[in-house]
Design an enzyme around this catalytic site. Structure first.
Site, PDB file in Angstrom:
ATOM      1  N   ASP A 281      32.526  47.868 146.225  1.00 40.95           N
ATOM      2  CA  ASP A 281      32.184  46.449 146.387  1.00 40.95           C
ATOM      3  C   ASP A 281      31.801  46.167 147.841  1.00 40.95           C
ATOM      4  OD1 ASP A 281      33.230  45.882 143.628  1.00 40.95           O
ATOM      5  OD2 ASP A 281      35.061  46.572 144.586  1.00 40.95           O
TER       6      ASP A 281
ATOM      7  N   HIS B 159      39.520  44.618 142.268  1.00 38.47           N
ATOM      8  CA  HIS B 159      38.218  45.190 141.899  1.00 38.47           C
ATOM      9  C   HIS B 159      37.868  44.659 140.509  1.00 38.47           C
ATOM     10  CE1 HIS B 159      34.835  47.785 141.263  1.00 38.47           C
ATOM     11  NE2 HIS B 159      35.378  48.224 140.149  1.00 38.47           N
TER      12      HIS B 159
HETATM   13  N1  LIG Z   1      36.880  51.194 141.339  1.00 40.03           N
HETATM   14  C1  LIG Z   1      35.560  51.255 141.201  1.00 40.03           C
HETATM   15  O1  LIG Z   1      34.818  50.759 142.072  1.00 40.03           O
HETATM   16  C2  LIG Z   1      34.913  51.879 140.009  1.00 40.03           C
HETATM   17  C3  LIG Z   1      35.682  52.355 138.992  1.00 40.03           C
HETATM   18  N2  LIG Z   1      35.092  52.963 137.925  1.00 40.03           N
HETATM   19  C4  LIG Z   1      35.981  53.504 136.914  1.00 40.03           C
HETATM   20  O2  LIG Z   1      36.128  54.915 137.162  1.00 40.03           O
HETATM   21  C5  LIG Z   1      36.520  55.547 135.957  1.00 40.03           C
HETATM   22  C6  LIG Z   1      35.702  56.804 135.708  1.00 40.03           C
HETATM   23  O3  LIG Z   1      34.341  56.487 135.528  1.00 40.03           O
HETATM   24  P1  LIG Z   1      33.298  57.581 135.006  1.00 40.03           P
HETATM   25  O4  LIG Z   1      33.409  58.828 135.785  1.00 40.03           O
HETATM   26  O5  LIG Z   1      31.991  56.894 134.935  1.00 40.03           O
HETATM   27  O6  LIG Z   1      33.840  57.821 133.541  1.00 40.03           O
HETATM   28  P2  LIG Z   1      33.549  59.046 132.545  1.00 40.03           P
HETATM   29  O7  LIG Z   1      33.943  58.573 131.212  1.00 40.03           O
HETATM   30  O8  LIG Z   1      32.191  59.595 132.758  1.00 40.03           O
HETATM   31  O9  LIG Z   1      34.583  60.146 133.046  1.00 40.03           O
HETATM   32  C7  LIG Z   1      35.940  60.024 132.863  1.00 40.03           C
HETATM   33  C8  LIG Z   1      36.503  61.411 132.730  1.00 40.03           C
HETATM   34  O10 LIG Z   1      37.930  61.327 132.648  1.00 40.03           O
HETATM   35  C9  LIG Z   1      38.345  62.277 131.696  1.00 40.03           C
HETATM   36  N3  LIG Z   1      39.693  61.974 131.208  1.00 40.03           N
HETATM   37  C10 LIG Z   1      40.059  61.165 130.197  1.00 40.03           C
HETATM   38  N4  LIG Z   1      41.385  61.203 130.028  1.00 40.03           N
HETATM   39  C11 LIG Z   1      41.878  62.042 130.956  1.00 40.03           C
HETATM   40  C12 LIG Z   1      43.179  62.505 131.259  1.00 40.03           C
HETATM   41  N5  LIG Z   1      44.236  62.094 130.608  1.00 40.03           N
HETATM   42  N6  LIG Z   1      43.319  63.378 132.264  1.00 40.03           N
HETATM   43  C13 LIG Z   1      42.242  63.817 132.953  1.00 40.03           C
HETATM   44  N7  LIG Z   1      40.991  63.420 132.702  1.00 40.03           N
HETATM   45  C14 LIG Z   1      40.812  62.536 131.712  1.00 40.03           C
HETATM   46  C15 LIG Z   1      37.288  62.197 130.632  1.00 40.03           C
HETATM   47  O11 LIG Z   1      37.321  63.338 129.786  1.00 40.03           O
HETATM   48  C16 LIG Z   1      36.025  62.120 131.461  1.00 40.03           C
HETATM   49  O12 LIG Z   1      35.532  63.396 131.778  1.00 40.03           O
HETATM   50  C17 LIG Z   1      36.395  54.488 134.879  1.00 40.03           C
HETATM   51  O13 LIG Z   1      37.683  53.942 134.682  1.00 40.03           O
HETATM   52  C18 LIG Z   1      35.501  53.440 135.505  1.00 40.03           C
HETATM   53  O14 LIG Z   1      35.713  52.180 134.933  1.00 40.03           O
HETATM   54  C19 LIG Z   1      33.730  53.141 137.829  1.00 40.03           C
HETATM   55  C20 LIG Z   1      32.928  52.675 138.830  1.00 40.03           C
HETATM   56  C21 LIG Z   1      33.450  51.969 139.984  1.00 40.03           C
HETATM   57  O1  LIG Z   2      33.554  48.713 135.027  1.00 41.86           O
HETATM   58  C1  LIG Z   2      33.146  49.832 135.431  1.00 41.86           C
HETATM   59  O2  LIG Z   2      33.429  50.896 134.912  1.00 41.86           O
HETATM   60  C2  LIG Z   2      32.222  49.846 136.600  1.00 41.86           C
HETATM   61  C3  LIG Z   2      32.819  49.302 137.837  1.00 41.86           C
HETATM   62  O3  LIG Z   2      34.009  49.126 137.994  1.00 41.86           O
HETATM   63  C4  LIG Z   2      31.886  48.957 138.902  1.00 41.86           C
HETATM   64  O4  LIG Z   2      30.718  49.381 138.853  1.00 41.86           O
HETATM   65  O5  LIG Z   2      32.277  48.244 139.825  1.00 41.86           O
END
Ligand SMILES: NC(=O)C1=CN([C@@H]2O[C@H](COP(=O)(O)OP(=O)(O)OC[C@H]3O[C@@H](n4cnc5c(N)ncnc54)[C@H](O)[C@@H]3O)[C@@H](O)[C@H]2O)C=CC1
Ligand SMILES: O=C([O-])CC(=O)C(=O)O
Length: 391
Positions: free
Chosen positions: A218, A246
């Site tokens: 952000d 967030h």
């Molecule tokens: N704080 C922030 O600014 C942001 C947070 N996010 C969050 O980050 C997280 C990950 O996003 P992506 O990589 O796009 O998701 P993704 O779905 O592509 O990857 C998540 C991975 O975690 C794995 N996973 C699921 N359960 C698990 C467990 N118990 N132990 C280990 N691995 C496990 C899945 O198999 C998958 O490979 C989501 O919660 C998303 O909402 C995404 C963007 C920004």
């Molecule tokens: O909701 C999501 O997974 C994506 C997210 O947090 C972001 O892009 O800020």
């Protein structure tokens, strides 16, 4: 020189969708993992088996289906490798982040890293592919690479936790048991602030200051919006603040931000000269940027999230330059009339691997109203999560 290791040891169980993580706390204190390779100077390859005892200092956590970078450091000698664990490493963010960490962008190009990449059992094939690519990148910083596998839990539990919200309590327990007390934890998986809070609660032996939630994306988004508006490089915009959660209640605040315009440092408000935009569209654009990316990409932000995770850990490791602060979700001590004991995003400076909330910034009525909204949401999230954890 033997440099290819492949062995399995039980350590953690997790669950698809990332709602649960259950370490074998009552069983053996060891983990399920595969060490894929160690690079040595001549980069030769062979096979061997290792005993568990060689990995007593290894620590792993899975914060939900999130991605977390966990590092150990202590009395670091020069060139001592940094151990990094990324959970959910087979996912979208992982795909970019693993490269960034491996390339030296986070800990420095002269600092070797030992990478521990963790994901659930069904993703082992994909994760193996990621490991192959990391190997193929021939990154000088990557000394060793481990692939870690969680284990499935019954889907009944998954459903309950999915519906009731997320509770990374067991993950905190795993950290409590296995991590070095100096471990630094970045929680990215949403709801990042509350996941970080709960994880820390269940890792009481680890200082709560070592847990953080990512609001750097952000922060970076806000910085980019201002730089584009002013037509100046992003590096010429500093001290933006993301307050609170967030989520769409976050408060992107440029009241204390500085822009360098034509060689002079000026307050962003004076440089932009459009307070309606700064108090209106600018805020909502940043608040809703994640949703906008999802709508466009049909996937959530990944490259930018990985970059933000790198920035967050980079600054924690290397400190912030004098006169500069960044945004980080950390334990609230009640500063700026925020609710104590929630993981609130504040302006922080980092030095000697410790964060400090920047104090004394004037908060006007407009800002106070925004802080109250996001603080209230964080309290509600915390209460809901704690209620789930009690069940
Ligand atoms: N704080 C922030 O600014 C942001 C947070 N996010 C969050 O980050 C997280 C990950 O996003 P992506 O990589 O796009 O998701 P993704 O779905 O592509 O990857 C998540 C991975 O975690 C794995 N996973 C699921 N359960 C698990 C467990 N118990 N132990 C280990 N691995 C496990 C899945 O198999 C998958 O490979 C989501 O919660 C998303 O909402 C995404 C963007 C920004
Ligand atoms: O909701 C999501 O997974 C994506 C997210 O947090 C972001 O892009 O800020």
């Amino acid at each position: 020189m033997k440099i290819f290791f492949r062995y399995l040891v039980r350590y953690v169980e997790g669950v698809h969708n990332g709602r649960i993580f259950k370490p074998f706390l009552k069983k053996k204190d060891h983990m399920e993992k595969q060490k894929l390779f160690t690079f040595t100077s001549n980069q030769s390859l062979s096979l061997t088996r290792l005993s568990d005892s060689m990995h007593k200092n290894l620590f792993v956590i899975c914060i939900d289906f999130a991605l977390n970078a966990i590092t150990t450091h202590g009395k670091t000698k020069k060139a001592e490798p940094v151990k990094v664990c990324i959970t959910g490493a087979a996912g979208q963010i992982g795909y970019s982040l693993v490269y960034m960490v491996g390339s030296g962008a986070v800990f420095g190009t002269n600092t070797p890293v030992v990478l521990h990449l963790l994901d659930i059992a069904p993703m082992m094939g994909v994760l193996n592919g990621v490991c192959m690519e990391i190997s193929d990148c021939a990154l000088p910083c990557v000394r060793e690479l481990y692939l870690l596998m969680t284990q499935q839990l019954p889907s009944k539990i998954l459903m309950q936790l999915f519906l009731l919200g997320q509770c990374p309590a067991k993950k905190g327990q795993a950290l409590d048991q296995h991590a070095k007390k100096s471990v630094k934890v970045l929680v990215v998986g949403n709801p990042a602030n509350t996941n970080a809070l709960i994880c820390s609660k269940y890792a009481p032996s680890i200082p709560k200051e070592n847990f953080s939630a990512m609001t750097r994306l952000d922060h970076n988004r806000a910085q980019a919006q201002i730089s584009q508006r002013l037509g100046i490089p992003v590096a010429d915009v500093k001290n933006i603040i993301i307050w609170g959660n967030h989520s769409s209640t976050q408060f992107p605040d440029v009241s204390h931000a500085i822009a360098t315009v034509e060689g002079k440092d000026v307050p962003v408000y004076d440089a932009v000269k459009d307070s309606d935009w700064l108090k209106g569209d600018f805020i909502t654009t940043v608040q809703k940027r994640g949703a906008a990316v999802i709508q466009a990409r049909k996937l959530s932000s990944a490259m930018s999230a990985a970059k933000a995770a790198s920035d967050h850990m980079h600054d924690w490791w290397h400190s912030t330059p004098e006169g500069k602060f960044v945004s980080m979700g950390v334990f609230s001590d009640g500063s700026y009339n925020t609710p104590e004991g929630v993981m609130f995003s504040f302006p922080v400076t980092l030095k000697n691997k410790q964060w400090t909330i920047v104090q004394g910034l004037p908060i006007d009525q407009f800002a106070q109203g925004k802080l109250d909204i996001t603080g209230k949401e964080l309290c509600e999230e915390r209460d809901e999560a704690l209620a789930v954890c009690k069940e």
